[in-house]
Design an enzyme around this catalytic site. Structure first.
Site, short mmCIF file in Angstrom:
data_model
loop_
_atom_site.label_atom_id
_atom_site.label_comp_id
_atom_site.label_asym_id
_atom_site.label_seq_id
_atom_site.Cartn_x
_atom_site.Cartn_y
_atom_site.Cartn_z
N ARG A 89 54.65 35.52 49.76
CA ARG A 89 54.22 36.95 49.80
C ARG A 89 52.81 36.75 50.43
O ARG A 89 52.50 37.65 51.43
CB ARG A 89 54.00 37.41 48.38
CG ARG A 89 53.19 38.66 48.05
CD ARG A 89 53.34 39.52 47.09
NE ARG A 89 54.86 39.70 46.79
CZ ARG A 89 55.37 39.75 45.64
NH1 ARG A 89 54.64 39.61 44.42
NH2 ARG A 89 56.45 39.93 45.61
N TYR A 90 51.73 35.89 50.20
CA TYR A 90 50.46 35.63 50.73
C TYR A 90 50.71 34.91 51.95
O TYR A 90 51.38 34.01 51.69
CB TYR A 90 49.56 35.12 49.56
CG TYR A 90 49.50 36.20 48.49
CD1 TYR A 90 48.69 37.26 48.49
CD2 TYR A 90 50.01 35.79 47.22
CE1 TYR A 90 48.60 37.93 47.41
CE2 TYR A 90 49.75 36.40 46.00
CZ TYR A 90 49.20 37.62 45.99
OH TYR A 90 49.12 38.32 44.97
N ARG A 93 50.17 31.21 50.50
CA ARG A 93 50.60 30.56 49.26
C ARG A 93 52.23 30.79 49.07
O ARG A 93 52.40 31.88 49.35
CB ARG A 93 49.69 31.03 48.04
CG ARG A 93 48.45 30.58 47.79
CD ARG A 93 47.67 31.59 47.35
NE ARG A 93 47.12 32.75 48.30
CZ ARG A 93 46.25 33.94 48.07
NH1 ARG A 93 46.15 34.10 46.78
NH2 ARG A 93 45.98 34.81 48.87
N CYS A 102 62.75 27.15 29.15
CA CYS A 102 61.46 26.89 28.42
C CYS A 102 61.73 26.55 27.13
O CYS A 102 62.44 26.84 26.34
CB CYS A 102 60.63 28.13 28.32
SG CYS A 102 59.61 28.55 30.01
N CYS A 106 58.60 33.17 25.32
CA CYS A 106 57.63 33.97 25.18
C CYS A 106 58.20 35.31 25.03
O CYS A 106 58.45 35.72 26.13
CB CYS A 106 56.45 33.59 25.86
SG CYS A 106 55.66 32.21 26.16
N CYS A 109 57.36 37.53 28.33
CA CYS A 109 57.76 36.81 29.63
C CYS A 109 57.81 37.81 30.95
O CYS A 109 58.55 38.74 30.58
CB CYS A 109 58.78 35.94 29.37
SG CYS A 109 59.19 35.08 30.79
N ARG A 111 59.44 36.98 33.55
CA ARG A 111 60.42 36.77 34.06
C ARG A 111 61.63 36.70 33.31
O ARG A 111 62.55 35.97 33.08
CB ARG A 111 60.49 35.42 34.81
CG ARG A 111 59.52 35.44 35.83
CD ARG A 111 59.75 34.08 37.06
NE ARG A 111 58.70 34.38 37.99
CZ ARG A 111 57.64 33.40 38.12
NH1 ARG A 111 57.60 32.47 37.10
NH2 ARG A 111 56.71 33.60 38.74
N ASP A 271 52.44 42.96 32.95
CA ASP A 271 53.30 43.86 33.99
C ASP A 271 54.15 44.72 33.50
O ASP A 271 54.72 44.30 32.33
CB ASP A 271 53.97 42.69 34.79
CG ASP A 271 52.97 41.85 35.60
OD1 ASP A 271 52.23 42.30 36.27
OD2 ASP A 271 53.28 40.33 35.49
N ASP A 308 48.88 43.15 38.97
CA ASP A 308 49.82 42.61 39.91
C ASP A 308 50.65 43.74 40.32
O ASP A 308 51.10 44.43 39.67
CB ASP A 308 50.76 41.41 39.53
CG ASP A 308 51.25 40.45 40.43
OD1 ASP A 308 51.16 41.09 41.72
OD2 ASP A 308 51.37 39.18 40.29
N LYS A 315 48.20 40.75 43.70
CA LYS A 315 47.32 40.88 42.72
C LYS A 315 46.22 41.66 43.39
O LYS A 315 45.56 41.31 44.17
CB LYS A 315 46.92 39.51 42.30
CG LYS A 315 48.43 38.95 41.41
CD LYS A 315 47.96 37.41 41.00
CE LYS A 315 49.07 36.95 40.37
NZ LYS A 315 50.40 36.39 41.39
C1 LIG Z 1 50.37 35.11 41.96
C2 LIG Z 1 51.02 34.72 43.15
C3 LIG Z 1 50.55 33.64 43.80
C4 LIG Z 1 49.32 33.16 43.85
O1 LIG Z 1 48.28 33.85 43.70
P1 LIG Z 1 46.85 33.71 43.27
O2 LIG Z 1 45.99 35.12 43.34
O3 LIG Z 1 46.07 32.86 44.53
O4 LIG Z 1 46.61 33.15 41.99
C5 LIG Z 1 51.30 33.37 45.03
N1 LIG Z 1 52.50 33.73 45.25
C6 LIG Z 1 53.24 35.00 44.34
C7 LIG Z 1 54.35 35.26 44.85
C8 LIG Z 1 52.56 35.25 43.41
O5 LIG Z 1 52.94 35.91 42.53
#
Ligand SMILES: *Cc1c(COP(=O)(O)O)cnc(C)c1O
Length: 345
Positions: A89-90, A93, A102, A106, A109, A111, A271, A308, A315
């Protein structure tokens, strides 16, 4: 994996005395959303109502008048997948969901949709696909390993995944999202696992304490073992109605975390996930809590309160309003409510 987790009402009753309503909920809910726990976490639940609420099934999970406002995958993790288990997404990352297993399921959760799938661990083939994706995308510097509980993957799989990622030069951080320190700290007394995390060098751990009752002597030891292996430990909390939605509880949690050298990183707004909506507070309430925290704690002990974005927008950290701009000046509000101004030059 030889550990056996507790799944049935009969086993649970060895640790907890359940009310009729709790028994009914257990029977009613677990065909859709199963139960799992370690003995350790059940013992904590026997002494803590907050932990009990996070652990035991409740009829609210299947109450359509509450859950109809939620969806299975509000963050669109499935839509944004680039390989069968990797979401990108980002720009810098990626997220790899390595299992749906798990030790403790929880109730909140995010997911929960994965609970309905048969148990899976990432296959060697899927590891190779995910690692190749990362290798070919030079902008990816941070790889999140999540689940399920990634640290209960068979150790050889975990080794292959972590050490292959470590070999990729542009990968600077490998972030493991784990709840082991909270629900199964004994697993982090194992030399083999700790050595692997140390050997993988780039590893950071994000753990998930939600309540001060979870910070036990065993949990402290598990955290200390990670720190000793050179692994920074940060914490992600979810704001949960009836569990931790008060400034007093969260202040205590964040102070206790700081004492054990765990940095509070995120306080997530709950969420809007189907089956989890009964844990949801308003955003206004979350902001009021954070406002109180800023009066009492150093920012070193205050996580980012974040939403999110449903729809996969990512986020967004939220701050209580502390300043505004008027003409060429900023007007600020201090920690104890006083106002001061600064020219913007
Ligand atoms: C939360 C998340 C991240 C990491 O985000 P940070 O804000 O850096 O902690 C990376 N990819 C996805 C899909 C996420 O949901």
């Amino acid at each position: 994996m030889s550990e056996k987790f507790i799944k049935t009402l009969k086993e649970v009753e060895r640790f907890l005395e359940l009310s009729d309503r709790e028994k009914e909920a257990f029977k009613e809910v677990t065909s859709l959303y199963p139960f799992s726990s370690t003995e350790y976490y059940l013992r904590i639940a026997s002494k803590s109502l907050a932990v009990r609420r996070m652990l035991l099934p409740s009829l609210e999970e299947v109450d359509d008048s509450i859950q109809r406002f939620g969806s299975e995958d509000p963050l669109c993790e499935e839509r944004d997948k680039k390989t069968s288990l990797l979401t990108h997404r980002y720009p810098d990352r990626v997220l790899i969901v390595t299992t749906n297993v798990c030790p403790v399921l929880c109730r909140f959760c995010m997911r929960k949709r994965n609970w309905k799938k048969p148990p899976f661990f990432i296959s060697d083939d899927e590891i190779e696909k995910a690692v190749s994706y990362v290798r070919e995308n030079k902008k990816v510097r941070d790889v999140l390993i999540s689940g399920g509980e990634p640290l209960i993957l068979p150790i050889e799989k975990l080794r292959k995944l972590l050490l292959s990622l470590k070999e990729i030069e542009h990968v600077e951080v490998i972030r493991i999202g784990t709840r082991l320190p909270v629900v199964f700290p004994q697993k982090l007394f194992e030399r083999e696992l700790l050595s692997l995390l140390e050997e993988a060098e780039k590893v950071w751990v994000n753990t998930h304490f939600n309540h001060p009752d979870e910070i036990t002597e065993e949990a402290k030891l598990a955290v200390r073992n990670l720190l000793k292996a050179g692994i920074p430990v940060n914490n992600q909390t979810v704001l949960l109605k009836g569990v931790n939605d008060s400034p007093e509880i969260l202040e205590k949690l964040f102070r206790e975390l700081q004492k054990i050298k765990v940095r509070p990183y995120y306080l997530f707004h709950c969420d809007p996930v189907k089956g989890v909506m009964h844990f949801s507070t308003t955003i206004t309430k979350g902001l009021e809590i954070v406002e109180e925290l800023f009066k009492k704690l150093s920012p070193l002990a205050i996580p980012y309160y974040a939403v999110d974005g449903p729809g996969g927008y990512g986020k967004v950290p939220l701050m209580p309003e502390r300043y505004r701009k008027e003409g060429n000046r900023y007007i600020f509000r201090s920690f104890n409510g006083k106002t001061f101004k600064m020219d913007d030059r």
